[in-house]
Design a protein around this motif. Structure first.
Motif, PDB file in Angstrom:
ATOM      1  N   LEU A 152       0.823  -1.202   0.000  1.00 57.41           N
ATOM      2  CA  LEU A 152       0.000   0.000   0.000  1.00 57.41           C
ATOM      3  C   LEU A 152       0.864   1.261   0.000  1.00 57.41           C
ATOM      4  O   LEU A 152       0.502   2.282  -0.613  1.00 57.41           O
ATOM      5  N   THR A 153       2.010   1.200   0.678  1.00 60.29           N
ATOM      6  CA  THR A 153       2.920   2.348   0.666  1.00 60.29           C
ATOM      7  C   THR A 153       3.428   2.601  -0.738  1.00 60.29           C
ATOM      8  O   THR A 153       3.502   3.761  -1.196  1.00 60.29           O
ATOM      9  N   ASN A 154       3.786   1.558  -1.472  1.00 60.33           N
ATOM     10  CA  ASN A 154       4.212   1.721  -2.869  1.00 60.33           C
ATOM     11  C   ASN A 154       3.097   2.318  -3.726  1.00 60.33           C
ATOM     12  O   ASN A 154       3.349   3.148  -4.598  1.00 60.33           O
ATOM     13  N   THR A 155       1.871   1.858  -3.457  1.00 62.09           N
ATOM     14  CA  THR A 155       0.738   2.405  -4.209  1.00 62.09           C
ATOM     15  C   THR A 155       0.589   3.901  -3.956  1.00 62.09           C
ATOM     16  O   THR A 155       0.405   4.702  -4.894  1.00 62.09           O
ATOM     17  N   VAL A 156       0.691   4.309  -2.697  1.00 64.02           N
ATOM     18  CA  VAL A 156       0.553   5.725  -2.359  1.00 64.02           C
ATOM     19  C   VAL A 156       1.702   6.542  -2.937  1.00 64.02           C
ATOM     20  O   VAL A 156       1.504   7.656  -3.451  1.00 64.02           O
ATOM     21  N   LYS A 157       2.929   6.031  -2.887  1.00 69.10           N
ATOM     22  CA  LYS A 157       4.106   6.800  -3.282  1.00 69.10           C
ATOM     23  C   LYS A 157       4.280   6.872  -4.795  1.00 69.10           C
ATOM     24  O   LYS A 157       4.678   7.908  -5.328  1.00 69.10           O
ATOM     25  N   HIS A 158       4.002   5.749  -5.474  1.00 68.71           N
ATOM     26  CA  HIS A 158       4.427   5.666  -6.876  1.00 68.71           C
ATOM     27  C   HIS A 158       3.303   5.531  -7.894  1.00 68.71           C
ATOM     28  O   HIS A 158       3.483   5.893  -9.052  1.00 68.71           O
ATOM     29  N   ALA A 159       2.161   4.943  -7.485  1.00 64.41           N
ATOM     30  CA  ALA A 159       1.210   4.492  -8.512  1.00 64.41           C
ATOM     31  C   ALA A 159       0.256   5.585  -8.985  1.00 64.41           C
ATOM     32  O   ALA A 159      -0.336   5.452 -10.053  1.00 64.41           O
ATOM     33  N   TYR A 160       0.071   6.648  -8.174  1.00 63.89           N
ATOM     34  CA  TYR A 160      -0.943   7.665  -8.507  1.00 63.89           C
ATOM     35  C   TYR A 160      -2.283   6.980  -8.777  1.00 63.89           C
ATOM     36  O   TYR A 160      -2.973   7.277  -9.764  1.00 63.89           O
ATOM     37  N   ALA A 161      -2.665   6.075  -7.903  1.00 62.81           N
ATOM     38  CA  ALA A 161      -3.886   5.291  -8.090  1.00 62.81           C
ATOM     39  C   ALA A 161      -5.035   5.950  -7.343  1.00 62.81           C
ATOM     40  O   ALA A 161      -4.847   6.779  -6.448  1.00 62.81           O
ATOM     41  N   SER A 162      -6.240   5.535  -7.718  1.00 64.46           N
ATOM     42  CA  SER A 162      -7.428   6.010  -7.018  1.00 64.46           C
ATOM     43  C   SER A 162      -8.070   4.909  -6.187  1.00 64.46           C
ATOM     44  O   SER A 162      -8.810   5.190  -5.255  1.00 64.46           O
ATOM     45  N   ARG A 163      -7.749   3.665  -6.549  1.00 59.84           N
ATOM     46  CA  ARG A 163      -8.334   2.545  -5.824  1.00 59.84           C
ATOM     47  C   ARG A 163      -7.255   1.484  -5.581  1.00 59.84           C
ATOM     48  O   ARG A 163      -6.307   1.341  -6.358  1.00 59.84           O
ATOM     49  N   ALA A 164      -7.427   0.734  -4.518  1.00 55.95           N
ATOM     50  CA  ALA A 164      -6.553  -0.405  -4.216  1.00 55.95           C
ATOM     51  C   ALA A 164      -7.392  -1.460  -3.514  1.00 55.95           C
ATOM     52  O   ALA A 164      -8.326  -1.132  -2.776  1.00 55.95           O
ATOM     53  N   THR A 165      -7.067  -2.700  -3.785  1.00 56.32           N
ATOM     54  CA  THR A 165      -7.802  -3.818  -3.197  1.00 56.32           C
ATOM     55  C   THR A 165      -6.820  -4.771  -2.532  1.00 56.32           C
ATOM     56  O   THR A 165      -5.812  -5.154  -3.131  1.00 56.32           O
ATOM     57  N   VAL A 166      -7.145  -5.129  -1.294  1.00 58.12           N
ATOM     58  CA  VAL A 166      -6.349  -6.113  -0.560  1.00 58.12           C
ATOM     59  C   VAL A 166      -7.213  -7.358  -0.385  1.00 58.12           C
ATOM     60  O   VAL A 166      -8.308  -7.273   0.188  1.00 58.12           O
ATOM     61  N   VAL A 167      -6.722  -8.493  -0.884  1.00 59.67           N
ATOM     62  CA  VAL A 167      -7.495  -9.739  -0.849  1.00 59.67           C
ATOM     63  C   VAL A 167      -6.711 -10.780  -0.058  1.00 59.67           C
ATOM     64  O   VAL A 167      -5.537 -11.053  -0.362  1.00 59.67           O
ATOM     65  N   LEU A 168      -7.376 -11.358   0.935  1.00 63.01           N
ATOM     66  CA  LEU A 168      -6.831 -12.504   1.668  1.00 63.01           C
ATOM     67  C   LEU A 168      -7.637 -13.722   1.241  1.00 63.01           C
ATOM     68  O   LEU A 168      -8.847 -13.796   1.469  1.00 63.01           O
ATOM     69  N   ASP A 169      -6.962 -14.686   0.616  1.00 63.95           N
ATOM     70  CA  ASP A 169      -7.630 -15.899   0.138  1.00 63.95           C
ATOM     71  C   ASP A 169      -7.052 -17.086   0.900  1.00 63.95           C
ATOM     72  O   ASP A 169      -5.876 -17.420   0.759  1.00 63.95           O
ATOM     73  N   TRP A 170      -7.896 -17.720   1.727  1.00 64.23           N
ATOM     74  CA  TRP A 170      -7.459 -18.829   2.564  1.00 64.23           C
ATOM     75  C   TRP A 170      -7.733 -20.148   1.860  1.00 64.23           C
ATOM     76  O   TRP A 170      -8.845 -20.422   1.437  1.00 64.23           O
ATOM     77  N   ALA A 171      -6.681 -20.967   1.720  1.00 63.76           N
ATOM     78  CA  ALA A 171      -6.833 -22.331   1.214  1.00 63.76           C
ATOM     79  C   ALA A 171      -6.464 -23.297   2.336  1.00 63.76           C
ATOM     80  O   ALA A 171      -6.161 -22.889   3.455  1.00 63.76           O
ATOM     81  N   GLU A 172      -6.437 -24.596   2.019  1.00 66.12           N
ATOM     82  CA  GLU A 172      -6.192 -25.592   3.057  1.00 66.12           C
ATOM     83  C   GLU A 172      -4.770 -25.505   3.595  1.00 66.12           C
ATOM     84  O   GLU A 172      -4.542 -25.656   4.804  1.00 66.12           O
ATOM     85  N   ASP A 173      -3.789 -25.271   2.706  1.00 69.29           N
ATOM     86  CA  ASP A 173      -2.396 -25.307   3.143  1.00 69.29           C
ATOM     87  C   ASP A 173      -1.657 -23.994   2.958  1.00 69.29           C
ATOM     88  O   ASP A 173      -0.463 -23.908   3.249  1.00 69.29           O
ATOM     89  N   GLU A 174      -2.335 -22.955   2.468  1.00 61.34           N
ATOM     90  CA  GLU A 174      -1.657 -21.680   2.294  1.00 61.34           C
ATOM     91  C   GLU A 174      -2.660 -20.537   2.303  1.00 61.34           C
ATOM     92  O   GLU A 174      -3.864 -20.724   2.115  1.00 61.34           O
ATOM     93  N   MET A 175      -2.119 -19.357   2.536  1.00 64.45           N
ATOM     94  CA  MET A 175      -2.903 -18.123   2.460  1.00 64.45           C
ATOM     95  C   MET A 175      -2.284 -17.240   1.385  1.00 64.45           C
ATOM     96  O   MET A 175      -1.066 -17.072   1.334  1.00 64.45           O
ATOM     97  N   THR A 176      -3.128 -16.716   0.530  1.00 64.06           N
ATOM     98  CA  THR A 176      -2.662 -15.860  -0.555  1.00 64.06           C
ATOM     99  C   THR A 176      -3.056 -14.419  -0.263  1.00 64.06           C
ATOM    100  O   THR A 176      -4.224 -14.136   0.032  1.00 64.06           O
ATOM    101  N   LEU A 177      -2.090 -13.518  -0.324  1.00 65.35           N
ATOM    102  CA  LEU A 177      -2.315 -12.084  -0.118  1.00 65.35           C
ATOM    103  C   LEU A 177      -2.053 -11.380  -1.441  1.00 65.35           C
ATOM    104  O   LEU A 177      -0.963 -11.489  -2.010  1.00 65.35           O
ATOM    105  N   THR A 178      -3.056 -10.662  -1.911  1.00 68.96           N
ATOM    106  CA  THR A 178      -2.940  -9.950  -3.180  1.00 68.96           C
ATOM    107  C   THR A 178      -3.323  -8.492  -2.969  1.00 68.96           C
ATOM    108  O   THR A 178      -4.394  -8.193  -2.422  1.00 68.96           O
ATOM    109  N   VAL A 179      -2.438  -7.597  -3.392  1.00 67.81           N
ATOM    110  CA  VAL A 179      -2.703  -6.159  -3.335  1.00 67.81           C
ATOM    111  C   VAL A 179      -2.644  -5.631  -4.763  1.00 67.81           C
ATOM    112  O   VAL A 179      -1.607  -5.725  -5.427  1.00 67.81           O
ATOM    113  N   THR A 180      -3.775  -5.082  -5.220  1.00 66.31           N
ATOM    114  CA  THR A 180      -3.887  -4.616  -6.602  1.00 66.31           C
ATOM    115  C   THR A 180      -4.333  -3.163  -6.594  1.00 66.31           C
ATOM    116  O   THR A 180      -5.200  -2.776  -5.798  1.00 66.31           O
ATOM    117  N   ASP A 181      -3.752  -2.349  -7.486  1.00 64.45           N
ATOM    118  CA  ASP A 181      -4.197  -0.959  -7.620  1.00 64.45           C
ATOM    119  C   ASP A 181      -4.471  -0.656  -9.082  1.00 64.45           C
ATOM    120  O   ASP A 181      -4.178  -1.455  -9.980  1.00 64.45           O
TER     121      ASP A 181
END
Length: 406
Positions: free
Chosen positions: A321-350
């Motif tokens: 999120l810091t990179n998004t604020v500093k560099h991306a000049y974005a208006s929206r960002a999404t943070v997704v936590l996806d839980w599976a049986e053996d791992e957790m996936t973290l995705t940050v998209t702007d």
């Protein structure tokens, strides 16, 4: 009662101080005392002879001295000393002036050889003494059968005692060497743990400062623009700057306080760290402070994560999120936590400028990759499915991490 370590020393005996003092005494002084005792012992038989024994002669006394005086050098030159005593002893016995009842000097050199000499020297000297003593006794006119057994058994016992001393010394040396190796390993482990802890603290300080400064810069740039047209919004911007600064200062004080306590206690301590429970608060602060629309989504059934993995997930989201604020000049960002049986996936998209901007030559993406790898996961970066930039990180849950890290 606490259990004793396998390497710990046994309970001290009353003789322990005496033995410790002897080990630190000049070896020549100790050996000279041993030689004096042997000479005194062999002289007693001549000074107080049994009835019927030959009287003491000066030649006999010199031969007795020849079995004792070389013992002064028994540790400096064990084999040469044994050779000298081995020659003097049978000559003394055959000279009949009178022969000794016990071979005091022979016992001492056999013990010394068994404890200190090379293997071939020990074997040659033991065989020579067994053969020599048996031959010498056979030349005596009044030799009794039990004398063979007594003298030969005495030789074997002296040699066995020296062998036990050699084995004990080797065992003690091995224990001391093992203790030194363990101490070196403990020192290396402590240094490695300290280096890892300092690297982790450095990453945390980078994340804290980069995040706080990014929020402060965004608000500082927006404040002058609205200070006259919208004073309330300008005041909120300055409040956001103050809040971000205070939060950063609080976390930095905590880090510095723990570092000072480490110096006093000479041991690393873990800092209290935010985890996934603090992620909604992070998303809220970023959206409120920067005007960026940030959304947090959670899919799947949450599972237990190791504590360091939770911290890594929070710091990775914070850095993204810091990179998004500093560099991306974005208006929206999404943070997704996806839980599976053996791992957790973290995705940050702007929806910002795309993959070229966040790389920027900085250390943020490198830190994200290192944090993920340290937890047994991985991280990839690139363009999002609808443009912008995306950070995709996989982190194993507790059971999956055990399998990944072995």
């Amino acid at each position: 009662m606490p259990a004793r370590s396998p390497l710990s020393s046994p309970p001290s005996s009353p003789l322990a101080p005496v033995l410790a003092r002897l080990r630190t005494t000049n070896p020549y002084a100790v050996d000279a005392a041993v030689a004096g005792l042997v000479l005194f012992a062999v002289s007693l038989q001549w000074l107080f002879p049994d009835e019927g024994d030959d009287p003491l002669s000066w030649q006999g006394w010199l031969l007795g001295a020849a079995t004792a005086v070389p013992l002064v050098w028994r540790r400096a030159a064990p084999f040469a000393t044994a050779c000298a005593v081995s020659v003097a002893t049978p000559v003394q016995a055959l000279y009949h002036a009178p022969p000794p009842d016990l071979m005091y000097g022979g016992f001492v050199v056999l013990y010394t050889l068994a404890a200190l000499a090379r293997p071939w020297q020990r074997r040659v000297m033991l065989a020579g003494w067994l053969v020599g003593v048996a031959t010498t006794i056979s030349h005596r006119e009044d030799a009794e059968p039990f004398e063979y057994a007594f003298q030969l058994l005495s030789i074997v016992c002296a040699y066995a005692l020296g062998s036990l001393t050699r084995t004990q010394r080797a065992y003690t040396a091995e224990l001391e060497d093992r203790a030194r190796r363990l101490e070196r390993e403990r020192t290396a482990d402590t240094a490695r743990a300290t280096a890892q802890e300092r690297a982790r603290i450095a990453r945390d300080m980078h994340d804290i400062l980069a995040h706080a400064v990014s929020l402060m810069v965004v608000q500082a740039e927006a404040g002058p623009v609205v200070v006259r047209s919208d004073p309330a919004r300008a005041e909120a911007a300055f409040d956001a700057i103050a809040t971000a600064g205070r939060d950063a200062m609080t976390q930095l004080r905590r880090i510095l306080g723990v570092l000072k306590q480490e110096e006093r206690e000479s041991g690393p301590r873990r800092l209290p760290q935010p985890g996934l429970a603090a992620l909604p608060g992070l998303v809220h602060r970023v959206g409120e402070s920067t005007g960026l629309v940030v959304e947090l989504r959670v899919t799947g059934e949450p599972r237990p994560l190791p504590s360091d993995t939770e911290v890594a997930a929070y710091r990775i989201a914070q850095e993204a999120l810091t990179n998004t604020v500093k560099h991306a000049y974005a208006s929206r960002a999404t943070v997704v936590l996806d839980w599976a049986e053996d791992e957790m996936t973290l995705t940050v998209t702007d929806d910002g400028r795309g993959p070229a901007a966040p790389g920027g030559g900085g250390h943020g993406l490198i830190g994200i990759r290192e944090r993920a790898a340290a937890c047994g996961g991985g991280a990839v970066f690139g363009a999002g499915p609808d443009g912008g930039f995306q950070v995709h990180v996989r982190l194993p849950v507790a059971a999956g991490r055990r399998a990944t890290l072995g």
